[in-house]
Design an enzyme around this catalytic site. Structure first.
Site, PDB file in Angstrom:
ATOM      1  N   TYR A 272       0.772  -1.246   0.000  1.00 12.67           N
ATOM      2  CA  TYR A 272       0.000   0.000   0.000  1.00 12.67           C
ATOM      3  C   TYR A 272       0.803   1.296   0.000  1.00 12.67           C
ATOM      4  O   TYR A 272       0.243   2.364  -0.217  1.00 12.67           O
ATOM      5  CB  TYR A 272      -1.016  -0.022   1.161  1.00 12.67           C
ATOM      6  CG  TYR A 272      -2.142  -0.986   0.864  1.00 12.67           C
ATOM      7  CD1 TYR A 272      -3.163  -0.628   0.007  1.00 12.67           C
ATOM      8  CD2 TYR A 272      -2.142  -2.274   1.386  1.00 12.67           C
ATOM      9  CE1 TYR A 272      -4.187  -1.514  -0.308  1.00 12.67           C
ATOM     10  CE2 TYR A 272      -3.164  -3.178   1.079  1.00 12.67           C
ATOM     11  CZ  TYR A 272      -4.176  -2.782   0.230  1.00 12.67           C
ATOM     12  OH  TYR A 272      -5.175  -3.661  -0.094  1.00 12.67           O
TER      13      TYR A 272
ATOM     14  N   PHE B  41      -9.489  -4.542  10.867  1.00 12.13           N
ATOM     15  CA  PHE B  41     -10.739  -4.399  10.105  1.00 12.13           C
ATOM     16  C   PHE B  41     -10.502  -4.655   8.626  1.00 12.13           C
ATOM     17  O   PHE B  41      -9.380  -4.744   8.173  1.00 12.13           O
ATOM     18  CB  PHE B  41     -11.346  -3.003  10.317  1.00 12.13           C
ATOM     19  CG  PHE B  41     -10.430  -1.854  10.014  1.00 12.13           C
ATOM     20  CD1 PHE B  41     -10.227  -1.416   8.706  1.00 12.13           C
ATOM     21  CD2 PHE B  41      -9.747  -1.186  11.029  1.00 12.13           C
ATOM     22  CE1 PHE B  41      -9.394  -0.341   8.422  1.00 12.13           C
ATOM     23  CE2 PHE B  41      -8.902  -0.104  10.752  1.00 12.13           C
ATOM     24  CZ  PHE B  41      -8.724   0.307   9.454  1.00 12.13           C
TER      25      PHE B  41
HETATM   26  C1  LIG Z   1      -6.900  -3.421   3.102  1.00 11.34           C
HETATM   27  C2  LIG Z   1      -6.954  -4.841   2.712  1.00 11.34           C
HETATM   28  O1  LIG Z   1      -8.000  -5.342   2.509  1.00 11.34           O
HETATM   29  S1  LIG Z   1      -5.498  -5.705   2.553  1.00 11.34           S
HETATM   30  C3  LIG Z   1      -5.933  -7.156   1.645  1.00 11.34           C
HETATM   31  C4  LIG Z   1      -5.302  -7.274   0.294  1.00 11.34           C
HETATM   32  N1  LIG Z   1      -5.750  -8.541  -0.290  1.00 11.34           N
HETATM   33  C5  LIG Z   1      -5.056  -9.700  -0.204  1.00 11.34           C
HETATM   34  O2  LIG Z   1      -3.954  -9.761   0.308  1.00 11.34           O
HETATM   35  C6  LIG Z   1      -5.745 -10.924  -0.792  1.00 11.34           C
HETATM   36  C7  LIG Z   1      -4.843 -11.696  -1.767  1.00 11.34           C
HETATM   37  N2  LIG Z   1      -4.248 -10.841  -2.807  1.00 11.34           N
HETATM   38  C8  LIG Z   1      -5.016 -10.207  -3.736  1.00 11.34           C
HETATM   39  O3  LIG Z   1      -6.236 -10.271  -3.734  1.00 11.34           O
HETATM   40  C9  LIG Z   1      -4.296  -9.418  -4.797  1.00 11.34           C
HETATM   41  O4  LIG Z   1      -3.101 -10.073  -5.143  1.00 11.34           O
HETATM   42  C10 LIG Z   1      -3.961  -7.968  -4.386  1.00 11.34           C
HETATM   43  C11 LIG Z   1      -5.255  -7.249  -3.981  1.00 11.34           C
HETATM   44  C12 LIG Z   1      -3.001  -7.936  -3.191  1.00 11.34           C
HETATM   45  C13 LIG Z   1      -3.296  -7.268  -5.562  1.00 11.34           C
HETATM   46  O5  LIG Z   1      -4.194  -7.145  -6.623  1.00 11.34           O
HETATM   47  P1  LIG Z   1      -3.698  -6.978  -8.146  1.00 11.34           P
HETATM   48  O6  LIG Z   1      -4.892  -6.645  -8.951  1.00 11.34           O
HETATM   49  O7  LIG Z   1      -2.890  -8.148  -8.531  1.00 11.34           O
HETATM   50  O8  LIG Z   1      -2.763  -5.705  -8.029  1.00 11.34           O
HETATM   51  P2  LIG Z   1      -2.343  -4.732  -9.240  1.00 11.34           P
HETATM   52  O9  LIG Z   1      -2.173  -5.540 -10.493  1.00 11.34           O
HETATM   53  O10 LIG Z   1      -3.291  -3.590  -9.327  1.00 11.34           O
HETATM   54  O11 LIG Z   1      -0.934  -4.229  -8.721  1.00 11.34           O
HETATM   55  C14 LIG Z   1      -0.630  -2.900  -8.421  1.00 11.34           C
HETATM   56  C15 LIG Z   1       0.822  -2.852  -7.991  1.00 11.34           C
HETATM   57  O12 LIG Z   1       0.961  -3.495  -6.719  1.00 11.34           O
HETATM   58  C16 LIG Z   1       1.915  -4.564  -6.822  1.00 11.34           C
HETATM   59  N3  LIG Z   1       1.416  -5.634  -5.933  1.00 11.34           N
HETATM   60  C17 LIG Z   1       0.151  -6.067  -5.856  1.00 11.34           C
HETATM   61  N4  LIG Z   1       0.065  -7.046  -4.936  1.00 11.34           N
HETATM   62  C18 LIG Z   1       1.297  -7.211  -4.423  1.00 11.34           C
HETATM   63  C19 LIG Z   1       1.825  -8.072  -3.426  1.00 11.34           C
HETATM   64  N5  LIG Z   1       1.049  -8.955  -2.778  1.00 11.34           N
HETATM   65  N6  LIG Z   1       3.138  -7.966  -3.162  1.00 11.34           N
HETATM   66  C20 LIG Z   1       3.916  -7.085  -3.817  1.00 11.34           C
HETATM   67  N7  LIG Z   1       3.453  -6.233  -4.771  1.00 11.34           N
HETATM   68  C21 LIG Z   1       2.161  -6.305  -5.066  1.00 11.34           C
HETATM   69  C22 LIG Z   1       1.908  -4.950  -8.255  1.00 11.34           C
HETATM   70  O13 LIG Z   1       3.117  -5.592  -8.608  1.00 11.34           O
HETATM   71  C23 LIG Z   1       1.771  -3.599  -8.923  1.00 11.34           C
HETATM   72  O14 LIG Z   1       3.023  -2.933  -8.856  1.00 11.34           O
HETATM   73  P3  LIG Z   1       3.403  -1.643  -9.724  1.00 11.34           P
HETATM   74  O15 LIG Z   1       2.804  -0.453  -9.018  1.00 11.34           O
HETATM   75  O16 LIG Z   1       4.891  -1.627  -9.691  1.00 11.34           O
HETATM   76  O17 LIG Z   1       2.814  -1.869 -11.076  1.00 11.34           O
END
Ligand SMILES: CC(=O)SCCNC(=O)CCNC(=O)[C@H](O)C(C)(C)COP(=O)(O)OP(=O)(O)OC[C@H]1O[C@@H](n2cnc3c(N)ncnc32)[C@H](O)[C@@H]1OP(=O)(O)O
Length: 417
Positions: free
Chosen positions: A127, A417
């Site tokens: 984030y 949360f």
């Molecule tokens: C507040 C909360 O609810 S926290 C909960 C987050 N959700 C989870 O952990 C559940 C499991 N994971 C997921 O659902 C997904 O992998 C997510 C939500 C973490 C990421 O969603 P994606 O659609 O794949 O992310 P997106 O493609 O938009 O990536 C945006 C950027 O973040 C990076 N990123 C996304 N997830 C991760 C991760 N887990 N670790 C490292 N980098 C990440 C991507 O590489 C990308 O990098 P960039 O800015 O250099 O291009």
């Protein structure tokens, strides 16, 4: 502006598609449906705060939600969007769906007048790129049974009463204590909807991991007034050397030092037990000061709540400052350009601040991420400068600015949360 791939679209989820919303998070977080949980733990994302990304085939590929908080901040509280339930289906990940959802979340929160957003990160690496800064840490301690505490006057006069946790009997009491603690603790988001309140005492058997059903210990004074409460459960363990039960404390809420001392004294000396696990504690929690011998405690430091400043002038003027300050900040904000540029922040002896646009030379240059980390008063601007994360103009009094942004009470949020 959406960065979605072709054919995908963002939408507010209609109530009749709630099951689809939940199904995406079940897949993303590996939480299979279980009636033993789902029948007693209410779904908590408000209807108008469920947002999804629909894939070209019409199915939801990604979801997120938010909670309407008033987030305690130094000297006040601000409207805050608590980002939650962020999930992208594994077969749609890494094509920008999270990025598009965060964009939508920030815009929608601003439209609602929420001046900051907060979250707990599943993985801390995610984030920062969106301007969220880790604004608080929490401690988790494992203490040996019988750990001695320094004396606190009045503790021994309080009466402990132990009962099985019951929403009808204890829900309002626990909620009231939680809100009263929030008045003095930045970051301490309260449970602002009925569903969130029910979740505070929810205790479905699959969550117990072999422990007994949840208990509530309350402490009352001579007038019968409740001064604090702790929820906890013991997990039995018979070792060759004897009983070594673990006390898992879910939450401890106390209105004064005597109640804090009485509750911990009770929890630290339960028969058959060997260790006591604390809930998430602020880094300055009274327990850390009360332990006669802190060394046997095993302590883990974790990132707690992350904060994203959405409406910079309103957010910065809504908190108080611990010392007079007159500083020009030059802020980078790639996602919300209205926050970017130079701001003069002037706070007087009352702690209230005025924040205005300025063309003056900046004293401190920083990203909105670092501003979010500073916002609850739990991070030092001097430490950020030492780490190379903020730049301070030669001659600027970094110690004075850091002292103004700091706060005597460490921030923490008591629940995830
Ligand atoms: C507040 C909360 O609810 S926290 C909960 C987050 N959700 C989870 O952990 C559940 C499991 N994971 C997921 O659902 C997904 O992998 C997510 C939500 C973490 C990421 O969603 P994606 O659609 O794949 O992310 P997106 O493609 O938009 O990536 C945006 C950027 O973040 C990076 N990123 C996304 N997830 C991760 C991760 N887990 N670790 C490292 N980098 C990440 C991507 O590489 C990308 O990098 P960039 O800015 O250099 O291009």
């Amino acid at each position: 502006m959406s960065t979605l791939p072709d054919g995908y679209r963002l939408l507010q989820v209609p109530a009749q598609r709630q099951d689809e919303f939940v199904a995406v998070d079940r897949l993303a977080f590996v939480v299979p449906a279980d009636p033993a949980v789902d029948d007693v733990v209410p779904f908590a994302v408000p209807d108008d705060r469920m947002v999804a990304v629909e894939a070209p085939d019409g199915e939801f590929a990604a979801v997120h939600g938010s909670f309407p908080f008033r987030l305690p901040v130094p000297g006040g509280a601000v409207p805050c969007a608590g980002l939650t339930w962020v999930g992208v289906r594994p077969d749609h990940r890494r094509r920008g769906l999270l990025r598009a959802m965060v964009r939508a979340h920030l815009d929608r929160a601003l439209e609602r007048g929420e001046v900051v957003s907060a979250l707990f990160a599943s993985e801390p690496v995610i984030y920062g790129r969106f301007g969220y800064g880790c604004a608080a840490d929490n401690l988790r301690m494992t203490l040996p049974r019988g750990a001695a505490l320094r004396a606190v006057p009045g503790s021994a006069d309080l009466v402990v009463r132990l009962e099985a946790a019951d929403e009808t009997r204890h829900g309002a009491l626990v909620h009231d204590l939680h809100e009263r603690v929030a008045a003095a603790r930045p970051g301490w988001a309260t449970r602002t909807t009925p569903a969130l309140r029910v979740r505070a005492l929810a205790d479905p058997p699959p969550w117990r991991d072999g422990a007994e059903p949840l208990l509530v210990a309350t402490v009352t004074d001579a007038t019968g007034a409740v001064r604090g409460a702790a929820t906890f459960a013991r997990k039995a363990a018979w070792e060759p050397t004897g009983p070594a039960f673990v006390v898992r404390v879910r939450q401890l809420l106390a209105l004064d030092a005597a109640a804090t001392h009485r509750l911990w004294s009770f929890l630290l000396d339960l028969d058959l037990t060997a260790t006591v696990e604390t809930p998430m504690l602020p880094v300055d929690d009274p327990l850390t000061h009360l332990l006669v011998d802190p060394r046997p405690a095993r302590t883990r430091l974790e990132d707690n709540v992350w904060v994203r400043v959405l409406d910079l002038p309103v957010a910065l003027a809504a908190r108080r400052y611990a010392a007079p300050v007159d500083v020009v900040l030059d802020v980078r904000d790639a996602l919300l350009p209205a926050n970017a540029g130079r701001w003069r922040l002037v706070a007087g002896a009352s702690g209230a601040a005025e924040v205005t646009r300025t063309g003056a030379e900046p004293d401190v240059t920083l990203d909105v991420r670092e501003l979010g980390a500073l916002y609850l008063g739990g991070r030092s601007l001097a430490a950020q400068a030492a780490a190379g994360l903020v730049q301070v103009r030669g001659g600027a009094d970094v110690a004075a600015v850091a002292a103004a942004f700091a706060w005597p009470v460490a921030p923490v949020c008591s629940w995830i949360f």
